[in-house]
Design a protein around this motif. Structure first.
Motif, PDB file in Angstrom:
ATOM      1  N   PRO B 164       0.803  -1.174   0.162  1.00  0.00           N
ATOM      2  CA  PRO B 164       0.124  -0.018   0.101  1.00  0.00           C
ATOM      3  C   PRO B 164       0.764   1.246   0.021  1.00  0.00           C
ATOM      4  O   PRO B 164       1.966   1.350   0.837  1.00  0.00           O
ATOM      5  CB  PRO B 164      -0.838  -0.165   1.344  1.00  0.00           C
ATOM      6  N   TYR B 165       0.386   2.191  -0.749  1.00  0.00           N
ATOM      7  CA  TYR B 165       1.297   3.487  -1.109  1.00  0.00           C
ATOM      8  C   TYR B 165       1.749   4.075   0.353  1.00  0.00           C
ATOM      9  O   TYR B 165       2.751   4.368   0.675  1.00  0.00           O
ATOM     10  CB  TYR B 165       0.541   4.474  -1.874  1.00  0.00           C
ATOM     11  N   TYR B 166       0.657   4.125   1.159  1.00  0.00           N
ATOM     12  CA  TYR B 166       0.869   4.660   2.564  1.00  0.00           C
ATOM     13  C   TYR B 166       1.981   4.184   3.270  1.00  0.00           C
ATOM     14  O   TYR B 166       2.992   4.664   3.648  1.00  0.00           O
ATOM     15  CB  TYR B 166      -0.315   4.815   3.581  1.00  0.00           C
ATOM     16  N   ILE B 284      -2.380  10.970  -0.215  1.00  0.00           N
ATOM     17  CA  ILE B 284      -1.738  10.315   0.949  1.00  0.00           C
ATOM     18  C   ILE B 284      -0.338  11.060   0.962  1.00  0.00           C
ATOM     19  O   ILE B 284       0.077  11.535   2.000  1.00  0.00           O
ATOM     20  CB  ILE B 284      -1.824   8.854   0.861  1.00  0.00           C
TER      21      ILE B 284
ATOM     22  N   LEU C 123     -10.192   7.563  -3.031  1.00  0.00           N
ATOM     23  CA  LEU C 123      -9.909   8.006  -1.739  1.00  0.00           C
ATOM     24  C   LEU C 123     -11.020   9.249  -1.034  1.00  0.00           C
ATOM     25  O   LEU C 123     -11.418   8.960  -0.137  1.00  0.00           O
ATOM     26  CB  LEU C 123      -8.472   8.315  -1.337  1.00  0.00           C
ATOM     27  N   LEU C 211      -6.343  -0.103   1.137  1.00  0.00           N
ATOM     28  CA  LEU C 211      -7.211   1.053   0.961  1.00  0.00           C
ATOM     29  C   LEU C 211      -7.782   1.132   2.829  1.00  0.00           C
ATOM     30  O   LEU C 211      -7.860   1.945   3.428  1.00  0.00           O
ATOM     31  CB  LEU C 211      -8.526   1.073   0.394  1.00  0.00           C
ATOM     32  N   THR C 214      -5.041   2.332   4.577  1.00  0.00           N
ATOM     33  CA  THR C 214      -4.545   3.567   4.734  1.00  0.00           C
ATOM     34  C   THR C 214      -5.834   4.256   5.630  1.00  0.00           C
ATOM     35  O   THR C 214      -5.649   5.393   6.003  1.00  0.00           O
ATOM     36  CB  THR C 214      -4.908   4.277   3.274  1.00  0.00           C
ATOM     37  N   GLY C 229      -4.095  -1.661   9.755  1.00  0.00           N
ATOM     38  CA  GLY C 229      -4.093  -0.166   9.782  1.00  0.00           C
ATOM     39  C   GLY C 229      -4.353   0.309  11.079  1.00  0.00           C
ATOM     40  O   GLY C 229      -3.733   1.524  11.640  1.00  0.00           O
TER      41      GLY C 229
END
Lengths: 652, 342, 287
Positions: B164-166, B284, C123, C211, C214, C229
């Motif tokens: 995931p990019y984050y 993000i 998002l 997702l 995030t 997360g």
């Protein structure tokens, strides 16, 4: 092996930080301004940098960072009639300790009321100058009030429109306010506790503001100031504001306490938590407004660091009381027994550990344990509290007040904080508190059973057969400690058998104001801090301001609590002189009533982990010298500047 | 590739289709972003009231009511949902995105204007960089698929792609801002540096945006690389390539003129679509690294229920993305003969 | 099956790594049911202890054992991804195949809707919806929401494959022979469509977990429900970076990277196997 890794990481971080930290009073903060002459302060307003950085119109709710005013304009640029210190105030010769908290700022004396409180007169000081050399006079006050009253969306605008009949200025240094209805505390509007109605310069505003709507959009840029500083420069994105001390600072009211020492003051906005800590560790940030407990622990390791308690529990207790608000209009929270049961099912030691890691000031009564409140309220009430008895049904008559709680918290915190936690019981009482309600699940259970609740399989059921569930709300990531607190309490109550879920509503209070909640971890009681008068919060608890669930309530009574006895006390307070002992006695009466009824469960003072770096400036207030509130965004913070000492003057 | 050859009757049918779709998307998008925030239980006015009503100001209910009424008037939020909806469209056609509710009366367009350069600068450069780097590496990897280093390149790309990019950005932040503090961890430029076309400012910006750019490029390369490699490995087995190799044409020329040229076409479409999404902003990235771009502003707008700002940004990005996609779709027939025939 | 497995194991490094990663994930999944602590309960063990034999991943500032918490977190995240992937497969397959087979106006209309969905910025929309319905949001709703946003790209791929299959000779032969459409779809075409579905499933799976991670890190999901997360969220809340509790961040980040990369590499390996062309070249290598 793992410990070695940890050590390496921490060492590298610290080492690298110190490598980058250079202490140099001659380096330039902005071209022409030297570090040694500048105090760098954090402005905690979130999101400041994306809003209206060019607006210095402190009276518009959109100025600065979209409603943020703490980038120096209120602390350094503006002024009003009176100030009350949230702590003890600066000692002055000839002024008694009790009066230390009060400062006649633009006013020359305390407010003068007529017999029936429908008129207030303020005598103004002579010889106070605006930064452009024009003298401050009563015309400015009249202009301010009238402009605001014409624009209900401005701060104080709508309340002035409703409460003030007229403003007269019989001479240059006298203002007379004629009110629409009796109000013995009208002077509150011009008394600073965090903020007050600041005065506008008539001669500047009337040039730009021609019709009423103009006042809302007028930028007041650059601001003509009444405080000791003027604006020197600022960032167009709103990231920093730089203020310079006026050459004629002695023509401002702060001169009563001496010269504000730093020549320049720079406010930085929108600093993320991690960055704040790193900046202060590298001596690039002198005053930090607030960090998390973990950040505080790191900062406290630096040798130039000071904080309120110089060690555990670190944080400055703001005169704001965090409590578990309960919706008294909703079943079953309308029964005092149920509310008491919840209080007894709350293990406050665990709550303290789960939120502040133990660094708390507890309060058993509905009053924040800060400033001078110990002297006025807590000490006189100890006997009552110790003797207070509840009829807990099957568990008998119990005395729930427990004076060992502070000790328990200290012991729980010691593994993490070691020797910094005091061992002396007096110091513990002073730092943590004098006592709270016992953790007594048996009595809590008995109280519930007395009211028809039953327990099946470890879970509680209401008298009507429904399972007793509670949704406990709080305000989410912007208040991380309250969030942790809510989660901890939810766990505690769930373990007791009441299924409690912690959720947060990022709605800035709408649910609270509408009464859409079971429980809400927040605050509704805020006090002056230094002065014992309760009017700051208590007036709007009167039932005449009561709004039912579903209608918005914008006051201190989201819990929808009504009580005739409370009404009587409030009416009496408003008829009593602000400074009298009778006022305090009435306050104690109210607090006793609140103990009996427990409409909300008081917990802790809102602790702000304020931290200062003493490399360039020293002399900040602390627990032993509580002359001011060290938080950076309160207007009251301006007094700190007069007590500082410059440590590293730059080369000329 | 003659223009006249393309502009036949079928082309205009295609044009009408695509434009019609673009309009539809814009309409649906704007309606959605109009409705969604208004479904919230709270609104920016209640939030402002809560902020303002502290201490002595909150005592008079009439004062609160007066404040509330004045705010509704000011924000133009009076009138039913229908009225507001029509007013929104009226403003849209005038090119006015409305005032931001949290920074009244500063218009939304002003905020977007100020934030766009950061987002565009960051995303445009990184999109192009990662496209170029990815395609180059992918092409080489696909052509020399028997060599060892291609395996390593593929492995790296495959490992980075699913993260995931984050997480990736966060790890970069931890490593290069905390463990080995080389880069600053937030803001687009140093405090104390004045914005403007001066050297100090530009150096500061480069220093601050290097890490976020790096994170975007590294995560972006993977997709292009693998895509290009797949395309190339298909083309490599084609007859004309084999013939060129037997004929002794230089490897470099084969790779450049024969292989990559043909593989680039689908990748170009992809780039076109990717560029369109710049308008949504790399939320993000801006959040993690504190860059004041469109993404961060939209996050803040959502947090404060600023209807106008949310609408303004959405309008802007929906229109931007749809139009870019439309342009790409329209240009495609000019470059791809095979598509024209359909 | 066994031959395929051993073949793949011998030839593909990706496969080996992927299997190791999946085994790890399965192990954690199973272990999560044996956790001696309730996943988010705080102060059940001493806080801030570095990794040791007693606490494999150390403990958090909230007094939780990180290892056991991660088993539950991983389980929840994986389940979430699986549900989302499944739901969006259903939508994607249905839309892709129906549009592909029906053709004509219905196809055009569906593709128009499809393209609109592709353009939507995922998002910001999720953020908005989360803010609106936070209290009522449970993970099933969120999975549904993500499924609704995650199908368009794959639907298009499936449709493209269906379109090309329709033109093929064997399809026309089957129609000519009188095979009912349903049987054609299931017996003849599905085997060709499956590889695409499979490849996109893994992608969708990883995308949706990504997702969720995030959103959780931003604090927008139910932060009392353990997921990867959420663990990172709480670590940030307690400023793990500054306070030196590096294990609190290293564990979830490390596990994420390991499991995600492993799953993806596994998918790549399997894809190569399924695709007849690459499988033949692999067989040649193995022989």
């Amino acid at each position: 092996m793992k410990r070695l890794w940890l050590a390496i990481c921490v060492l590298v971080a610290f080492g690298a930080v110190s490598l980058f930290a250079d202490i140099d009073p001659n380096k330039e903060v902005v071209p022409g301004v030297k570090r040694g002459d500048t105090i760098i302060i954090e402005d905690p307003t979130p999101g400041a940098a994306f809003s209206n950085p060019d607006s210095f119109n402190r009276w518009s709710c959109w100025a600065g960072g979209g409603g943020g005013w703490s980038y120096g304009i209120q602390q350094l640029g503006l002024d009003t009639l009176w100030f009350i210190d949230p702590d003890a105030g600066i000692p002055r010769p000839g002024v008694s300790a009790k009066d230390q908290v009060w400062h006649n700022s633009l006013a020359a004396a305390k407010p003068i009321y007529n017999k029936d409180y429908t008129q207030m007169t303020a005598k103004l000081r002579k010889g106070i100058l605006w930064s452009d050399g024009v003298e401050f006079t009563s015309a400015d006050v009249k202009y301010t009030v009238e402009t605001l009253a014409q624009n209900p969306t401005m701060i104080f605008g709508s309340s002035f429109k409703v409460s003030i009949k007229s403003v007269e200025t019989p001479d240059k240094y006298t203002v007379v306010f004629n009110l629409n209805s009796p109000n013995s505390r009208f002077h509150r509007n011009f008394t600073v506790r965090w903020q007050g109605c600041f005065i506008m310069p008539k001669h500047v505003w009337e040039k730009e503001v021609k019709k009423p709507g103009d006042a809302i959009t007028y930028n007041f840029n650059p601001p003509v100031t009444l405080g000791a500083y003027v604006l020197k420069d600022y960032d167009k994105q709103g990231k920093w504001y730089l203020w310079e001390r006026r050459a004629d600072w002695n023509k401002t009211t702060i001169a009563d306490f001496g010269m504000p020492v730093p020549k320049y003051a720079m406010y930085l906005t929108d600093l993320p938590n991690d960055k704040k800590v790193i900046m202060q560790l590298s001596h690039d940030l002198d005053m930090v407004h607030e960090v998390t407990p973990e950040g505080m622990v790191q900062l406290a390791k630096s040798k130039n660091n000071t904080n309120w308690f110089q060690g555990f529990p670190f944080g400055h207790p703001d005169p704001t009381l965090i409590s578990i608000l309960m919706n008294n209009a909703r079943d079953p929270f309308d029964k005092a027994d149920v509310r008491w049961a919840l209080a007894l099912a709350t293990d406050v030691v665990k709550a303290a550990m789960g939120s502040y890691n133990g660094a708390v000031q507890i309060s058993a009564i509905l009053y924040p344990p800060t400033g001078t409140s110990r002297k006025y309220y807590f000490d006189p009430m100890q006997t009552f509290l110790k003797n207070f008895t509840i009829d807990a049904g099957k568990a008998g008559k119990i005395k729930p007040y427990d004076t060992t709680i502070a000790q328990k918290i200290a012991d729980a915190a010691r593994p993490q904080f070691g020797d910094q936690v005091p061992k002396d019981p007096n110091r513990i009482a002073g730092m943590i508190g004098q006592g709270w309600w016992k953790y007594d699940p048996k009595a809590a259970a008995a109280l519930l059973e007395k009211n028809g609740f039953t327990q099946k399989g470890g879970k509680w059921y209401k008298p009507n057969g429904e399972q007793f569930k509670i949704i406990l709300q709080n305000q989410g990531p912007d208040r991380p400690i309250l969030q942790r607190l809510t989660t901890t309490i939810a766990e505690l109550w769930t373990n007791f058998g009441i299924e409690t879920t912690a959720i947060y509503s990022q709605d800035d209070g709408t649910n609270r104001n509408l009464g859409n909640f079971d429980g809400y971890v927040f605050w509704n009681i805020e006090t002056w801090g230094g002065h014992p008068d309760m009017s700051y919060f208590i007036e709007a608890l009167h039932s005449k301001f009561f709004t039912p669930v579903g209608e918005v309530h914008n006051g201190p009574n989201p819990i929808r609590y009504k009580n005739a006895e409370q009404d009587r006390i409030i009416d009496d307070i408003l008829k009593t002189d602000f400074d009298s002992q009778k006022n305090i006695n009435l306050g104690i009466e109210w607090l006793k009533l609140m103990v009996k009824d427990m409409p909300e469960i008081p917990l802790f003072a809102y602790n702000v982990f304020v931290s200062q770096d003493n490399t360039y400036w020293t002399g900040y207030p602390n627990y032993d010298k509580p002359y001011a509130n060290p938080v950076t965004n309160w207007t009251n913070g301006r007094y700190i500047f007069t007590q500082l000492k410059q440590m590293l003057p730059p080369k000329k | 590739m003659s223009i006249r050859g393309v502009l036949g009757k079928s082309f205009f049918k295609y044009l009408a289709q695509r434009v019609g779709q673009c309009v539809l998307v814009v309409f649906i998008g704007i309606t959605l972003t109009f409705l969604l925030p208004r479904l919230a239980p709270t609104n920016p006015i209640e939030m402002k009231i809560d902020q303002m009503m502290t201490g002595p100001m909150r005592v008079y209910p009439e004062a609160v009511a007066s404040f509330r009424q004045a705010m509704y008037d000011l924000y133009g939020l009076k009138g039913g949902l229908g009225e507001q909806y029509i007013a929104t469209w009226a403003r849209f056609f005038r090119g006015d995105l409305g005032p931001s509710l949290t920074t009244y009366p500063r218009p939304v367009s002003h905020l977007i204007w100020r934030a766009m350069p950061w987002t565009i600068g960051l995303l445009l450069t990184t999109a192009i960089l990662s496209w170029l780097a990815g395609n180059l590496l992918g092409g080489l990897a696909g052509y020399h698929s028997d060599k060892r280093w291609t395996k390593w390149v593929e492995l790296t790309a495959n490992c980075i792609r699913p993260i995931p990019y984050y997480i990736f950005a966060f790890v970069l932040l931890i490593v290069f801002c905390f463990l080995v503090p080389i880069f600053p961890s937030s803001d687009a430029y140093d405090r104390g540096v004045k914005e403007g076309l001066n050297l100090r400012f530009m150096v500061s910006v480069l220093y601050h945006t290097f890490l976020p750019a790096l994170s975007l490029v590294i995560t972006g390369v993977g997709g292009w690389l693998l895509g290009m490699r797949a395309l190339v490995s298909n083309i490599v087995s084609e007859d004309y390539v084999q013939y060129a190799e037997f004929a002794g044409v230089r490897k470099g020329t084969i790779l450049g003129k024969y292989v990559m040229r043909n593989a680039l076409l689908p990748q170009l479409t992809g780039l076109g679509m990717g560029l369109g999404t710049i308008f949504s902003g790399a939320l993000i990235t801006e959040y993690v690294f504190g860059i004041p771009g469109i993404g961060l502003i939209s996050y803040r707008a959502i947090v404060s229920f600023d209807y106008s700002l949310i609408m303004g940004i959405s309008m802007f990005s929906i229109v931007g993305v749809s139009v870019s996609v439309l342009i790409v779709d329209l240009l495609y027939p000019f470059f791809a003969p095979r598509v024209r025939l359909q | 099956m066994r031959k395929a497995f051993s073949g793949l194991w011998k030839t593909s490094g990706y496969f080996r790594f992927g299997i190791v990663s999946i085994s790890f994930a399965v192990l954690m999944f199973v272990l999560s049911f044996f956790s001696p602590y309730k996943p988010m309960e705080s102060f059940v063990v001493p806080a801030n202890l570095p990794p040791s034999l007693a606490h494999l991943f150390g403990t958090t500032s909230r007094g939780q054992d990180l290892f056991w918490q991660m088993t539950v977190a991983l389980r929840n995240s994986l389940l979430f991804g699986a549900v989302t992937a499944a739901l969006s497969r259903v939508i994607a397959i249905w839309v892709g195949m129906y549009a592909g087979y029906r053709g004509g106006l219905i196809d055009k209309a569906m593709m128009a809707v499809n393209d609109s969905f592709i353009i939507l910025p995922v998002l910001p929309i999720l953020l908005l919806v989360q803010f609106l319905v936070r209290e009522k949001m449970n993970w099933f709703y969120m999975a549904s929401m993500l499924a609704l946003l995650g199908w368009p790209y794959d639907a298009r791929l499936i449709r493209a494959q269906v379109l090309s299959l329709k033109e093929r000779i064997f399809s026309e032969t089957a129609v000519f022979c009188g095979m009912p459409t349903g049987r054609i779809i299931i017996k003849e075409h599905l085997p060709y469509v499956m590889p695409i579905i499979f490849a996109t499933t893994i992608n969708n799976f990883l995308w949706s977990i990504g997702l969720e991670v995030t959103l959780s890190i931003l604090g927008l999901t139910n932060i009392n429900n353990a997921s990867i997360g959420v663990v990172i969220f709480w670590a940030n809340q307690h400023q793990a970076l500054i306070s030196g509790t590096w294990w609190w961040l290293a564990a979830p980040v490390g596990i994420t990277v390991f499991v995600f990369a492993g799953l993806y590499l596994l998918a790549v390996a399997l894809n190569e196997y399924i695709d007849p062309r690459t499988r033949l070249s692999m067989k040649a290598v193995a022989a």
